[in-house]
Write a protein that holds these residues in place. Structure first.
Motif, PDB file in Angstrom:
ATOM      1  N   PRO A 102       7.839  17.275  -7.580  1.00 21.67           N
ATOM      2  CA  PRO A 102       7.906  16.209  -8.356  1.00 21.67           C
ATOM      3  C   PRO A 102       7.017  15.052  -7.809  1.00 21.67           C
ATOM      4  CG  PRO A 102      10.158  16.728  -7.479  1.00 21.67           C
ATOM      5  CD  PRO A 102       9.063  17.751  -6.762  1.00 21.67           C
ATOM      6  N   TYR A 103       6.467  14.301  -8.648  1.00 28.02           N
ATOM      7  CA  TYR A 103       5.402  13.239  -8.319  1.00 28.02           C
ATOM      8  C   TYR A 103       6.233  12.471  -7.305  1.00 28.02           C
ATOM      9  CZ  TYR A 103       2.550  14.639 -12.370  1.00 28.02           C
ATOM     10  OH  TYR A 103       2.033  15.563 -13.171  1.00 28.02           O
ATOM     11  N   THR A 104       5.306  11.826  -6.406  1.00 31.22           N
ATOM     12  CA  THR A 104       5.886  10.586  -5.299  1.00 31.22           C
ATOM     13  C   THR A 104       6.014   9.331  -6.549  1.00 31.22           C
ATOM     14  OG1 THR A 104       3.530   9.783  -4.749  1.00 31.22           O
ATOM     15  CG2 THR A 104       4.590  11.590  -3.502  1.00 31.22           C
ATOM     16  N   PRO A 105       6.771   8.390  -5.901  1.00 36.36           N
ATOM     17  CA  PRO A 105       7.035   7.172  -6.691  1.00 36.36           C
ATOM     18  C   PRO A 105       5.593   6.553  -6.946  1.00 36.36           C
ATOM     19  CG  PRO A 105       8.387   7.277  -4.806  1.00 36.36           C
ATOM     20  CD  PRO A 105       7.604   8.430  -4.582  1.00 36.36           C
ATOM     21  N   LEU A 106       4.653   6.438  -5.952  1.00 31.81           N
ATOM     22  CA  LEU A 106       3.497   6.056  -6.220  1.00 31.81           C
ATOM     23  C   LEU A 106       2.554   6.666  -7.586  1.00 31.81           C
ATOM     24  CD1 LEU A 106       1.395   3.779  -5.291  1.00 31.81           C
ATOM     25  CD2 LEU A 106       0.343   5.323  -3.863  1.00 31.81           C
ATOM     26  N   GLU A 107       2.713   7.994  -7.198  1.00 34.39           N
ATOM     27  CA  GLU A 107       1.816   8.750  -8.253  1.00 34.39           C
ATOM     28  C   GLU A 107       2.578   8.601  -9.781  1.00 34.39           C
ATOM     29  OE1 GLU A 107       1.047  12.088  -4.909  1.00 34.39           O
ATOM     30  OE2 GLU A 107       2.332  12.676  -6.584  1.00 34.39           O
ATOM     31  N   LEU A 108       3.907   8.428  -9.850  1.00 39.22           N
ATOM     32  CA  LEU A 108       4.748   8.218 -10.740  1.00 39.22           C
ATOM     33  C   LEU A 108       4.171   6.950 -11.387  1.00 39.22           C
ATOM     34  CD1 LEU A 108       6.988   9.944 -12.185  1.00 39.22           C
ATOM     35  CD2 LEU A 108       8.728   8.349 -10.989  1.00 39.22           C
ATOM     36  N   GLU A 109       4.233   5.845 -10.670  1.00 47.44           N
ATOM     37  CA  GLU A 109       3.732   4.584 -11.204  1.00 47.44           C
ATOM     38  C   GLU A 109       2.214   4.842 -11.891  1.00 47.44           C
ATOM     39  OE1 GLU A 109       5.454   2.118 -12.104  1.00 47.44           O
ATOM     40  OE2 GLU A 109       7.329   2.459 -10.953  1.00 47.44           O
ATOM     41  N   GLY A 110       1.526   5.451 -11.197  1.00 45.56           N
ATOM     42  CA  GLY A 110       0.095   5.650 -11.378  1.00 45.56           C
ATOM     43  C   GLY A 110      -0.183   6.381 -12.849  1.00 45.56           C
ATOM     44  N   ARG A 111       0.879   7.384 -13.048  1.00 45.05           N
ATOM     45  CA  ARG A 111       0.925   8.031 -14.285  1.00 45.05           C
ATOM     46  C   ARG A 111       1.265   7.108 -15.350  1.00 45.05           C
ATOM     47  NH1 ARG A 111       4.021  11.845 -17.438  1.00 45.05           N
ATOM     48  NH2 ARG A 111       2.651  13.749 -17.467  1.00 45.05           N
ATOM     49  N   ASP A 112       2.208   6.209 -14.986  1.00 42.78           N
ATOM     50  CA  ASP A 112       2.529   5.359 -16.085  1.00 42.78           C
ATOM     51  C   ASP A 112       1.334   4.449 -16.405  1.00 42.78           C
ATOM     52  OD1 ASP A 112       5.028   6.470 -16.659  1.00 42.78           O
ATOM     53  OD2 ASP A 112       6.192   5.081 -15.182  1.00 42.78           O
ATOM     54  N   LYS A 149     -15.722   1.153   3.240  1.00 41.84           N
ATOM     55  CA  LYS A 149     -16.018  -0.208   3.122  1.00 41.84           C
ATOM     56  C   LYS A 149     -15.768  -0.730   1.813  1.00 41.84           C
ATOM     57  CE  LYS A 149     -19.174  -0.530   6.316  1.00 41.84           C
ATOM     58  NZ  LYS A 149     -19.929  -0.536   7.159  1.00 41.84           N
ATOM     59  N   ILE A 150     -14.333  -0.354   1.213  1.00 48.04           N
ATOM     60  CA  ILE A 150     -13.992  -1.067   0.324  1.00 48.04           C
ATOM     61  C   ILE A 150     -12.702  -1.827   0.772  1.00 48.04           C
ATOM     62  CG2 ILE A 150     -12.703  -0.740  -1.892  1.00 48.04           C
ATOM     63  CD1 ILE A 150     -14.308   1.629  -2.367  1.00 48.04           C
ATOM     64  N   LYS A 151     -13.066  -3.170   0.738  1.00 47.31           N
ATOM     65  CA  LYS A 151     -12.080  -4.227   1.245  1.00 47.31           C
ATOM     66  C   LYS A 151     -11.821  -5.111   0.165  1.00 47.31           C
ATOM     67  CE  LYS A 151     -12.560  -3.282   6.037  1.00 47.31           C
ATOM     68  NZ  LYS A 151     -13.787  -3.024   6.690  1.00 47.31           N
ATOM     69  N   GLN A 152     -10.660  -5.427  -0.093  1.00 47.76           N
ATOM     70  CA  GLN A 152     -10.329  -6.341  -0.891  1.00 47.76           C
ATOM     71  C   GLN A 152      -8.688  -7.070  -0.422  1.00 47.76           C
ATOM     72  OE1 GLN A 152      -9.837  -4.502  -4.803  1.00 47.76           O
ATOM     73  NE2 GLN A 152      -8.419  -6.176  -5.637  1.00 47.76           N
ATOM     74  N   ASP A 153      -8.437  -8.311  -0.907  1.00 56.23           N
ATOM     75  CA  ASP A 153      -7.199  -8.801  -0.430  1.00 56.23           C
ATOM     76  C   ASP A 153      -6.215  -8.061  -1.229  1.00 56.23           C
ATOM     77  OD1 ASP A 153      -8.314 -10.610   1.176  1.00 56.23           O
ATOM     78  OD2 ASP A 153      -8.489 -12.131  -0.383  1.00 56.23           O
ATOM     79  N   ASN A 154      -5.037  -7.777  -0.336  1.00 55.91           N
ATOM     80  CA  ASN A 154      -3.870  -7.317  -0.975  1.00 55.91           C
ATOM     81  C   ASN A 154      -4.201  -6.011  -1.704  1.00 55.91           C
ATOM     82  OD1 ASN A 154      -1.418  -7.459  -1.456  1.00 55.91           O
ATOM     83  ND2 ASN A 154      -1.355  -8.810  -2.862  1.00 55.91           N
ATOM     84  N   LEU A 155      -5.178  -5.083  -1.065  1.00 56.92           N
ATOM     85  CA  LEU A 155      -5.471  -4.050  -1.934  1.00 56.92           C
ATOM     86  C   LEU A 155      -4.535  -2.901  -2.048  1.00 56.92           C
ATOM     87  CD1 LEU A 155      -7.831  -2.196  -3.383  1.00 56.92           C
ATOM     88  CD2 LEU A 155      -8.539  -1.667  -0.936  1.00 56.92           C
ATOM     89  N   GLU A 156      -3.628  -2.800  -1.154  1.00 56.46           N
ATOM     90  CA  GLU A 156      -2.650  -1.704  -0.944  1.00 56.46           C
ATOM     91  C   GLU A 156      -1.596  -1.936  -2.187  1.00 56.46           C
ATOM     92  OE1 GLU A 156      -2.952  -3.708   1.675  1.00 56.46           O
ATOM     93  OE2 GLU A 156      -0.770  -3.951   2.502  1.00 56.46           O
ATOM     94  N   ASN A 157      -1.607  -3.311  -2.822  1.00 61.40           N
ATOM     95  CA  ASN A 157      -0.454  -3.654  -3.742  1.00 61.40           C
ATOM     96  C   ASN A 157      -1.113  -3.670  -5.225  1.00 61.40           C
ATOM     97  OD1 ASN A 157       1.498  -3.905  -1.935  1.00 61.40           O
ATOM     98  ND2 ASN A 157       0.735  -5.956  -1.532  1.00 61.40           N
ATOM     99  N   LYS A 158      -2.279  -3.121  -5.281  1.00 57.79           N
ATOM    100  CA  LYS A 158      -3.072  -3.337  -6.632  1.00 57.79           C
ATOM    101  C   LYS A 158      -2.592  -1.761  -7.262  1.00 57.79           C
ATOM    102  CE  LYS A 158      -4.827  -7.164  -5.820  1.00 57.79           C
ATOM    103  NZ  LYS A 158      -4.033  -8.397  -6.530  1.00 57.79           N
ATOM    104  N   GLU A 159      -2.963  -1.986  -8.810  1.00 62.56           N
ATOM    105  CA  GLU A 159      -2.532  -0.904  -9.532  1.00 62.56           C
ATOM    106  C   GLU A 159      -3.610   0.260  -9.329  1.00 62.56           C
ATOM    107  OE1 GLU A 159      -0.496  -3.006 -13.432  1.00 62.56           O
ATOM    108  OE2 GLU A 159      -2.626  -2.570 -13.645  1.00 62.56           O
ATOM    109  N   ILE A 160      -4.745  -0.170  -8.994  1.00 67.32           N
ATOM    110  CA  ILE A 160      -5.660   0.995  -8.854  1.00 67.32           C
ATOM    111  C   ILE A 160      -5.269   1.855  -7.869  1.00 67.32           C
ATOM    112  CG2 ILE A 160      -7.046  -0.478  -7.041  1.00 67.32           C
ATOM    113  CD1 ILE A 160      -8.705   1.919  -9.718  1.00 67.32           C
ATOM    114  N   ILE A 161      -4.547   1.619  -6.654  1.00 66.95           N
ATOM    115  CA  ILE A 161      -4.110   2.333  -5.875  1.00 66.95           C
ATOM    116  C   ILE A 161      -3.171   3.540  -6.321  1.00 66.95           C
ATOM    117  CG2 ILE A 161      -2.683   2.563  -3.475  1.00 66.95           C
ATOM    118  CD1 ILE A 161      -5.309   1.165  -3.310  1.00 66.95           C
ATOM    119  N   ALA A 162      -2.202   3.083  -7.371  1.00 67.90           N
ATOM    120  CA  ALA A 162      -1.321   4.057  -7.894  1.00 67.90           C
ATOM    121  C   ALA A 162      -2.189   4.934  -8.811  1.00 67.90           C
ATOM    122  CB  ALA A 162      -0.266   3.175  -8.697  1.00 67.90           C
ATOM    123  N   VAL A 163      -3.040   4.430  -9.741  1.00 70.77           N
ATOM    124  CA  VAL A 163      -3.881   5.453 -10.332  1.00 70.77           C
ATOM    125  C   VAL A 163      -4.784   6.401  -9.378  1.00 70.77           C
ATOM    126  CG1 VAL A 163      -6.075   5.412 -11.816  1.00 70.77           C
ATOM    127  CG2 VAL A 163      -4.139   3.484 -12.147  1.00 70.77           C
TER     128      VAL A 163
END
Lengths: 329, 705
Positions: free
Chosen positions: B531-541, B677-691
């Motif tokens: 099954p998809y992990t929760p993050l992958e699931l959210e990325g899928r949505d 070298k990709i740095k961004q504030d609060n990056l780990e909470n962004k939608e892009i990470i799930a995608v």
């Protein structure tokens, strides 16, 4: 490219007619047992086209006759004569095609419509009792027979290949073609035998390939973006032409470098590798920081390497045979 | 004729639906033109999420199918039903609820689709509350229609109404079964079916949405308006009977032809092919009965624009229903599927059959309910020629584009390498065709504007006859004639008609779908598929929300040209956790089923920010909001719980742990990006990470080679 494309279109129209299931898989012919069903399936387009043609032609004829009738009525009006019932007179014609046509449609003439009026009436709409057009009915029966035969052939008797068998056949045929083509060209370069090319044609070709395939990750000028910088002397997987060739060919999947051997082929990889070497020391703006180890070429000036003079004509020969290959098929 | 009764026809509801048809026709076509232009000029979405291609493409299809054609159906049905049955509609209140309910649904769709609220099933994208509203309004329509049938003053029901009845029952069945979902929030629900089963149900629906929303009701309209306009008797009653019953029986089976060469089992694919082939004759039965009804009045066709519209409509119907079966033959499908050929094919139907028939009907009916004459026959003729030209300019370039691109996808060098290894090359090659297509669409639209002016002037010159007086004898007890046709019996009994139609349309669906659900062998399990992990699931949505499936398939067919390009062909066992399935039906961009692990995380990050930075010349729009918006994890536990209840094997109590797991995986990806070298504030909470997590997972569960 357009020329090539039109050639392929011709090729495909050819296969469209002669080899139906070869289609999905590129192009090839198959040695299936020559049963009647295979024949029907392989020529399904001819047969279907014929059926369609009959339909389309009969509709076209229908329209043409309708227009002729229209003209007759109009002419009669113009010359002041009493308009004649358009379809009268035609019935007596005895030409074979005409009789066949009448049989195929089996229509009651417009003048005798009242005989087949069913007496139904809905908000002024009446219904006639014309019979089903015989050609239409036969087409319907034909498709039902086709359906039965198709299911029997593919899913009951399993004589026809399923999609995975089709795939296997296509891959085998492709493998044969590939070996044949490669044997015409002779041995190809690999990471051990590769040499840097220096002739302008190869470098330009290498540059084109680079811009299309590599620039997205390594920068338009090789300055490096997602992937490493090519313009400094630092290399993660080695900076000799052999190393570069190998990195491109097999990729470094863990680091996101794709294997290009199935997408480019060795001669193209050789050209790209050669082009990448020419980027050394070009010092473009926005360079990515150095990565990997310092690599100094053993021969100080790679361009002046004596080997390359031999290499380029060889490569040219290679390309020649490549273009000749389709003709010799 | 002693007891002649007088009553009145309700023309107001007809007028309302007619206006709605025109208004939503304009909107639907404008959105279509915008979407077409975005393919050539991606910046035309103005950088807004709400107007990006993936979201407005469903808006276009829904607007045209359910708003334009839907209102067109109701216009014609409300006009013809009353007159064919010699009675007013059963209830003015129900008519009114039906009208306003349908328009509110359309409005809700026009708001939710651009907001990214979608269930991703093609032509059934609307979210579950709207699905329920559709069901209610549709049933209101049904009650109103059957009420009218019951109080009719006509003994027998005419062929047009057979088609209306079949439409009603089939759309009810299709709509309900394709939208079985378990709600998580007001705008999100988990699909009851997964993977291959979901694909089969969806295309059973999708194909029959075409059949029973775009085809059968319009055949009904043709059977009323064409003989009326031509003032000719219907050519063959026998043909009506045979083609009606065979059409509705055979159509329902043909859904799997949308899934040829996919991981749908071979037997189901074969059924799709053969039933499509058998559909040629029943479909042509309708065309022939229409065209032959014009026998003897072809001189009228030359001068009467309404008949011209009908002739083109019926001819387009005949062409599209011949083309459809041919495209269902595997060898031709292998070329045309996933290409613009399909788009051209459906537009022959939509612009030619539905559009032209609607226009003809409006020109015929509006002057009549306004007690006046058409303002300008000349302008209507002009519209006819502009419209026809528009169709040609639309379809021909797309046929060309589809064929060209497909051949480029399949072209190998003699060395056995893909000639066009870079997918983008095959896209840029056909961009000029896309531009001409957009121009063709615009030409067609200009025709509609001409029509609106003409109809406006017409309406201005008259007054709406809201209640049109009519009279007919009351229905008496019927004594069947001797030697009457056997079919007359059922024509006197609308409920039996409903019953038998239901039986006939259920057979195909049951035989295809039930075995797919019950017999495990149809979907062989693969042990390594998890099954998809929760993050992958959210990325899928998010992938679903952005409508990625509109341009990217996730189904690699077992062709050499696809396995060389994308990797190992897709297996049915890989999709068992996919709710809904995301196989797609069109490749404007490459297939993504094996995209996982192909590029580094940073590639995806940059590519979403600006696709052209990674693929110069790409026509994919940028998705900068994925980098700005925080991922919403408030529904994650609920999603996990519902998936568990449907059989996805998450460990017990995993729902509570899910968000924590999600955060951990997100951190890993963020640190991976930081390395590049990709740095961004609060990056780990962004939608892009799930995608990124979802894309990197795709197709990696099985290892080949």
């Amino acid at each position: 490219m357009m020329k090539k494309l039109s050639f392929t279109i011709m090729l495909y129209i050819g296969t469209l007619i002669w080899g139906a299931d070869a289609f999905g898989q590129g192009s090839s012919q198959q040695d299936l047992s020559s049963t009647i069903l295979t024949f029907i399936y392989n020529n399904i387009f001819v047969l279907l086209s014929l059926a369609v043609l009959v339909g389309v032609v009969s509709i076209a004829l229908k329209l043409i006759w309708a227009f002729i009738d229209m003209q007759k009525v109009k002419l009669a009006d113009q010359i002041g004569a009493i308009s004649v019932e358009p379809s009268s007179g035609r019935g007596e014609s005895t030409s074979f095609l005409r009789r066949l046509y009448d049989k195929a449609w089996n229509m009651a003439p417009v003048s005798k419509e009242e005989n087949i009026d069913l007496g139904h009436e809905y908000d002024g709409i009446r219904e006639l009792d014309n019979s089903l057009p015989p050609w239409w009915l036969w087409m319907f029966y034909g498709t039902i027979i086709f359906a039965g035969a198709y299911i029997w052939y593919y899913n009951v008797s399993n004589n026809g290949p399923n999609q995975l068998q089709e795939y296997e056949i296509a891959m085998e045929v492709a493998e044969l073609q590939k070996t044949k083509s490669l044997s015409i060209q002779g041995n190809k370069v690999d990471e051990n035998t590769v040499t840097a090319l220096t002739d302008e044609a190869s470098i330009t070709e290498g540059k084109d390939l680079y811009i299309t395939n590599c620039a997205a990750c390594h920068g338009q000028l090789g300055e490096g973006t997602v992937g490493p910088n090519f313009t400094d002397k630092y290399w993660i997987h080695g900076g000799s032409v052999n190393d570069i060739f190998k990195t491109i060919k097999y990729g470094v999947p863990d680091k996101g470098m794709v294997s290009w051997k199935d997408l480019l082929g060795s001669s193209a990889i050789q050209k790209v590798s050669s082009y990448i070497l020419t980027l050394q020391g070009t010092n473009p703006p926005n360079q990515k920081e150095k990565q990997g180890e310092l690599y100094e070429p053993k021969v100080v000036e790679p361009e002046a390497a004596p080997k390359t003079d031999e290499a380029s004509p060889k490569a040219e020969e290679g390309t020649k045979t490549e273009t000749d290959a389709p003709k010799s098929k | 004729m002693a007891n002649l009764e007088t009553f009145s026809y309700d023309n107001k509801v007809v007028r309302n639906f007619a206006y709605a048809t025109i208004i939503f026709g304009v909107i639907g076509m404008l959105v279509g033109i915008t979407a077409a232009l975005q393919l050539v000029y991606p910046s035309l979405n103005f950088g807004l999420a709400e107007t990006s291609f993936g979201r407005i493409r469903p808006l276009h299809t829904n607007a045209v199918i359910f708003a334009f054609v839907g209102n067109g159906i109701f216009t014609g049905v409300y006009y013809s039903l009353q007159r064919l049955l010699k009675t007013r509609m059963y209830s003015d209140v129900l008519s009114s609820i039906h009208f306003w309910g349908w328009q509110i649904i359309i409005l809700a769709a026009a708001i939710t689709l651009p907001l990214g609220m979608t269930s991703s099933h093609e032509y059934a994208e609307l979210i579950w509350p709207i699905d329920i509203a559709i069901a209610i309004v549709w049933i209101v329509f049904g009650i109103n229609m059957f009420g009218t049938l019951i109080k009719r003053r006509e003994q027998h029901i005419y062929v047009a109404i057979w088609f209306y009845i079949a439409t009603w029952i089939t759309v009810t069945v299709l709509h309900i079964f394709n939208n079985i979902q378990i709600p998580v929030s007001m705008s999100y629900a988990v699909n009851a079916f997964a993977g291959v089963q979901d694909a089969l149900v969806q295309w059973w629906y999708g194909h029959n949405a075409v059949a029973f929303f775009l085809t059968t009701p319009y055949l009904g309209l043709m059977y009323y308006f064409l003989p009326k306009a031509a003032n000719r008797p219907v050519y063959s009653y026998k043909l009506s009977i045979i083609h009606f019953w065979s059409l509705i029986f055979l159509y329902i089976w043909a859904g799997p032809h949308h899934l040829l060469y996919t991981s749908l089992p071979d037997w189901a694919q074969s059924l799709g092919t053969v039933f499509s082939i058998m559909l040629i004759a029943p479909s042509w039965g309708g065309m022939l009965n229409g065209l032959l009804t014009l026998r003897g009045v072809w001189d009228k066709v030359r001068t009467d624009p309404i008949l011209k519209f009908f002739v083109i409509a019926v001819t387009a119907y005949g062409m599209a229903t011949l083309e459809g079966p041919l495209l269902s033959v595997k060898s031709l499908n292998a070329i045309t599927h996933y290409t613009d050929w399909t788009v051209a094919h459906v537009h022959i139907g939509a612009l030619g059959w539905n559009g032209m028939l609607t226009f003809g009907m409006l020109y015929w009916l509006l002057p009549r309910i306004y007690g006046t004459k058409l303002y300008s026959v000349k302008l209507a003729n002009t519209h006819f020629w502009i419209g026809t030209l528009g169709i040609l300019f639309y379809a021909i370039p797309l046929y060309w584009a589809g064929w060209t691109q497909s051949l480029m996808w399949k072209q190998f060098t003699p060395d056995g390498l893909l000639q066009y290894g870079n997918f983008l090359e095959t896209v840029t090659q056909i961009l000029p065709m896309y531009l001409i297509r957009a121009i063709g669409g615009t030409i067609y639209f200009i025709g509609v504007i001409v029509m609106i002016y003409n109809l406006y002037k017409t309406v201005q010159s008259g007054h709406l006859i809201a209640n049109q007086e009519a009279s007919a004898p009351a229905l008496e007890k019927y004594i069947p004639e001797k030697n009457e046709h056997w079919h007359r019996w059922i024509e006197r009994k609308p409920i039996q008609m409903l019953f038998w139609s239901a039986i006939v349309i259920l057979i195909g669906g049951i035989i295809e779908i039930i075995p797919m659900m019950m017999i495990d062998e149809n979907v062989p399990k693969i042990a390594s598929v998890k099954p998809y992990t929760p993050l992958e699931l959210e990325g899928r949505d998010i992938y679903i929300r952005e409508g990625c499936v509109n341009c990217h398939s996730q189904m690699i067919r077992p062709f050499r040209s696809e396995t060389e390009r994308y990797g190992e062909y897709s297996k049915s066992g890989e999709f068992i956790y996919d709710r809904p399935f995301l196989w797609g039906s069109k490749r404007t961009g490459p297939d993504l089923h094996r995209i996982g692990g192909k590029y580094p995380d940073s590639w995806h990050y940059n590519h979403m920010l600006d696709p052209t930075s990674m693929s110069p010349g790409s026509i994919m729009p940028p998705y900068p909001w994925l980098l700005e918006d925080d991922l919403n994890t408030s529904y994650t536990p609920a999603k996990i719980r519902i998936l568990q209840s449907l059989g996805t094997p998450y460990p017990d109590g995993y729902a509570e742990k899910a968000v924590e797991d999600l955060k951990n995986q997100a951190k890993k990806i963020a640190s991976n990006l930081a390395k590049d070298k990709i740095k961004q504030d609060n990056l780990e909470n962004k939608e892009i990470i799930a995608v990124i997590a979802y894309l990197q997972r795709l197709g990696t569960d099985i290892k080949v080679k």
